[in-house]
Motif scaffolding. Sequence first.
Motif, PDB file in Angstrom:
ATOM      1  N   GLU A  31       0.932  -1.029  -0.018  1.00 37.58           N
ATOM      2  CA  GLU A  31      -0.073   0.172  -0.360  1.00 37.58           C
ATOM      3  C   GLU A  31       0.916   1.454   0.076  1.00 37.58           C
ATOM      4  N   LEU A  32       1.653   1.398   1.008  1.00 38.06           N
ATOM      5  CA  LEU A  32       2.897   2.149   0.772  1.00 38.06           C
ATOM      6  C   LEU A  32       3.389   2.469  -0.265  1.00 38.06           C
ATOM      7  N   GLN A  33       4.181   1.237  -0.735  1.00 33.52           N
ATOM      8  CA  GLN A  33       4.363   1.583  -2.030  1.00 33.52           C
ATOM      9  C   GLN A  33       4.024   2.077  -3.624  1.00 33.52           C
ATOM     10  N   SER A  34       2.941   1.969  -4.236  1.00 29.91           N
ATOM     11  CA  SER A  34       2.065   2.420  -4.359  1.00 29.91           C
ATOM     12  C   SER A  34       1.693   4.000  -4.394  1.00 29.91           C
ATOM     13  N   VAL A  35       1.748   4.402  -3.923  1.00 30.81           N
ATOM     14  CA  VAL A  35       1.831   5.460  -3.617  1.00 30.81           C
ATOM     15  C   VAL A  35       3.640   6.374  -3.780  1.00 30.81           C
ATOM     16  N   SER A  36       3.920   7.485  -3.916  1.00 35.56           N
ATOM     17  CA  SER A  36       4.695   8.287  -4.368  1.00 35.56           C
ATOM     18  C   SER A  36       5.626   8.823  -3.178  1.00 35.56           C
TER      19      SER A  36
END
Length: 143
Positions: A61-66
Amino acid sequence: MIKSIVPARDGYTLVELLIAVTLLGIVTAPLLALFTASSSWIAYARCRSTALNLCRERIEELQSVSCGEVVPFYPPGDNFPLSEDEIPGHPGFRRLTAVSPLQLEWGTDPPLCPEVLLIEVTVIWELRGREHSEALFCYLLAP
Protein backbone atom coordinates in the motif's frame (compact mmCIF):
# COMPACT_ATOMS: atom_id res chain seq x y z
CA MET A 1 -8.47 -91.18 19.05
CA ILE A 2 -10.75 -89.89 21.73
CA LYS A 3 -12.77 -86.75 21.16
CA SER A 4 -13.81 -84.54 23.99
CA ILE A 5 -17.48 -84.05 24.53
CA VAL A 6 -16.91 -80.47 25.69
CA PRO A 7 -15.78 -78.32 22.78
CA ALA A 8 -12.42 -76.61 23.15
CA ARG A 9 -12.61 -72.98 24.24
CA ASP A 10 -10.26 -70.88 22.17
CA GLY A 11 -9.84 -67.37 23.57
CA TYR A 12 -7.63 -65.01 25.48
CA THR A 13 -7.00 -65.10 29.16
CA LEU A 14 -7.36 -62.06 31.37
CA VAL A 15 -3.58 -61.75 31.68
CA GLU A 16 -3.14 -61.71 27.91
CA LEU A 17 -5.79 -59.00 27.56
CA LEU A 18 -4.18 -56.84 30.25
CA ILE A 19 -0.78 -57.14 28.56
CA ALA A 20 -2.28 -56.19 25.18
CA VAL A 21 -4.10 -53.15 26.63
CA THR A 22 -0.94 -52.01 28.45
CA LEU A 23 1.16 -52.26 25.30
CA LEU A 24 -1.48 -50.39 23.32
CA GLY A 25 -1.46 -47.60 25.92
CA ILE A 26 2.33 -47.36 25.86
CA VAL A 27 2.33 -47.03 22.06
CA THR A 28 -0.56 -44.54 21.73
CA ALA A 29 0.45 -42.10 24.52
CA PRO A 30 3.35 -40.56 22.52
CA LEU A 31 1.16 -40.41 19.41
CA LEU A 32 -1.47 -38.38 21.26
CA ALA A 33 1.23 -35.99 22.47
CA LEU A 34 2.45 -35.65 18.89
CA PHE A 35 -1.05 -34.75 17.65
CA THR A 36 -1.44 -32.14 20.39
CA ALA A 37 1.92 -30.54 19.59
CA SER A 38 1.25 -30.55 15.85
CA SER A 39 -2.10 -28.80 16.28
CA SER A 40 -0.33 -26.10 18.30
CA TRP A 41 2.27 -25.64 15.55
CA ILE A 42 -0.44 -25.48 12.90
CA ALA A 43 -2.24 -22.70 14.81
CA TYR A 44 1.06 -20.77 15.16
CA ALA A 45 1.86 -21.19 11.45
CA ARG A 46 -1.61 -19.95 10.50
CA CYS A 47 -1.23 -16.82 12.65
CA ARG A 48 2.31 -16.22 11.38
CA SER A 49 1.16 -16.43 7.75
CA THR A 50 -1.66 -13.99 8.48
CA ALA A 51 0.78 -11.60 10.17
CA LEU A 52 3.23 -11.70 7.26
CA ASN A 53 0.42 -11.12 4.78
CA LEU A 54 -0.76 -8.10 6.80
CA CYS A 55 2.80 -6.73 6.77
CA ARG A 56 3.07 -7.22 3.00
CA GLU A 57 -0.32 -5.60 2.49
CA ARG A 58 0.77 -2.41 4.28
CA ILE A 59 4.15 -2.28 2.50
CA GLU A 60 2.52 -2.69 -0.91
CA GLU A 61 0.00 0.00 0.00
CA LEU A 62 2.84 2.41 0.84
CA GLN A 63 4.86 1.45 -2.24
CA SER A 64 1.89 2.16 -4.48
CA VAL A 65 1.97 5.87 -3.61
CA SER A 66 4.85 8.23 -4.26
CA CYS A 67 7.39 9.00 -1.56
CA GLY A 68 6.06 12.53 -1.07
CA GLU A 69 2.60 11.17 -0.29
CA VAL A 70 3.91 8.75 2.33
CA VAL A 71 5.67 11.29 4.56
CA PRO A 72 2.63 13.48 5.40
CA PHE A 73 0.72 10.42 6.62
CA TYR A 74 3.56 9.36 8.94
CA PRO A 75 5.06 12.54 10.39
CA PRO A 76 7.74 12.16 13.03
CA GLY A 77 6.59 13.07 16.52
CA ASP A 78 3.63 11.95 18.56
CA ASN A 79 1.96 10.01 15.75
CA PHE A 80 5.06 7.95 15.05
CA PRO A 81 4.79 4.96 14.60
CA LEU A 82 1.24 4.57 13.39
CA SER A 83 -0.56 1.90 15.39
CA GLU A 84 -3.70 0.04 14.39
CA ASP A 85 -5.39 -1.62 17.34
CA GLU A 86 -8.09 -3.23 15.22
CA ILE A 87 -7.38 -4.56 11.74
CA PRO A 88 -10.65 -5.08 9.86
CA GLY A 89 -11.28 -8.76 9.26
CA HIS A 90 -8.44 -9.88 11.53
CA PRO A 91 -9.45 -9.75 15.19
CA GLY A 92 -6.61 -10.15 17.66
CA PHE A 93 -3.96 -8.71 15.34
CA ARG A 94 -2.33 -5.28 15.82
CA ARG A 95 -0.16 -3.53 13.25
CA LEU A 96 2.55 -0.91 13.81
CA THR A 97 3.85 1.07 10.85
CA ALA A 98 6.96 3.22 11.17
CA VAL A 99 8.43 5.36 8.38
CA SER A 100 11.89 6.84 8.94
CA PRO A 101 13.75 9.11 6.51
CA LEU A 102 17.35 8.12 5.75
CA GLN A 103 20.03 10.25 4.12
CA LEU A 104 22.51 8.38 1.97
CA GLU A 105 25.57 9.89 0.35
CA TRP A 106 27.46 8.40 -2.56
CA GLY A 107 31.00 9.48 -3.29
CA THR A 108 30.44 11.14 -6.64
CA ASP A 109 31.34 14.74 -7.39
CA PRO A 110 28.99 16.43 -6.41
CA PRO A 111 27.80 13.78 -3.91
CA LEU A 112 24.44 12.19 -4.58
CA CYS A 113 22.10 12.47 -1.61
CA PRO A 114 18.89 10.61 -2.43
CA GLU A 115 16.16 10.60 0.17
CA VAL A 116 15.24 7.10 1.21
CA LEU A 117 12.42 6.09 3.51
CA LEU A 118 12.77 3.04 5.73
CA ILE A 119 9.38 1.42 6.18
CA GLU A 120 9.00 -0.99 9.09
CA VAL A 121 5.73 -2.87 9.57
CA THR A 122 5.24 -5.05 12.65
CA VAL A 123 2.19 -7.22 13.32
CA ILE A 124 1.57 -8.43 16.87
CA TRP A 125 -0.84 -11.14 17.99
CA GLU A 126 -1.46 -13.27 21.06
CA LEU A 127 -1.67 -17.05 20.94
CA ARG A 128 -2.19 -19.25 24.00
CA GLY A 129 -1.24 -16.53 26.44
CA ARG A 130 1.99 -15.52 24.67
CA GLU A 131 2.55 -12.48 22.49
CA HIS A 132 4.14 -13.07 19.08
CA SER A 133 5.24 -10.64 16.39
CA GLU A 134 6.52 -10.56 12.82
CA ALA A 135 8.17 -7.59 11.14
CA LEU A 136 9.05 -6.70 7.56
CA PHE A 137 11.30 -3.86 6.38
CA CYS A 138 11.34 -2.04 3.05
CA TYR A 139 13.17 0.93 1.54
CA LEU A 140 11.35 3.50 -0.58
CA LEU A 141 13.43 5.82 -2.76
CA ALA A 142 12.20 9.39 -3.20
CA PRO A 143 12.00 10.60 -6.82
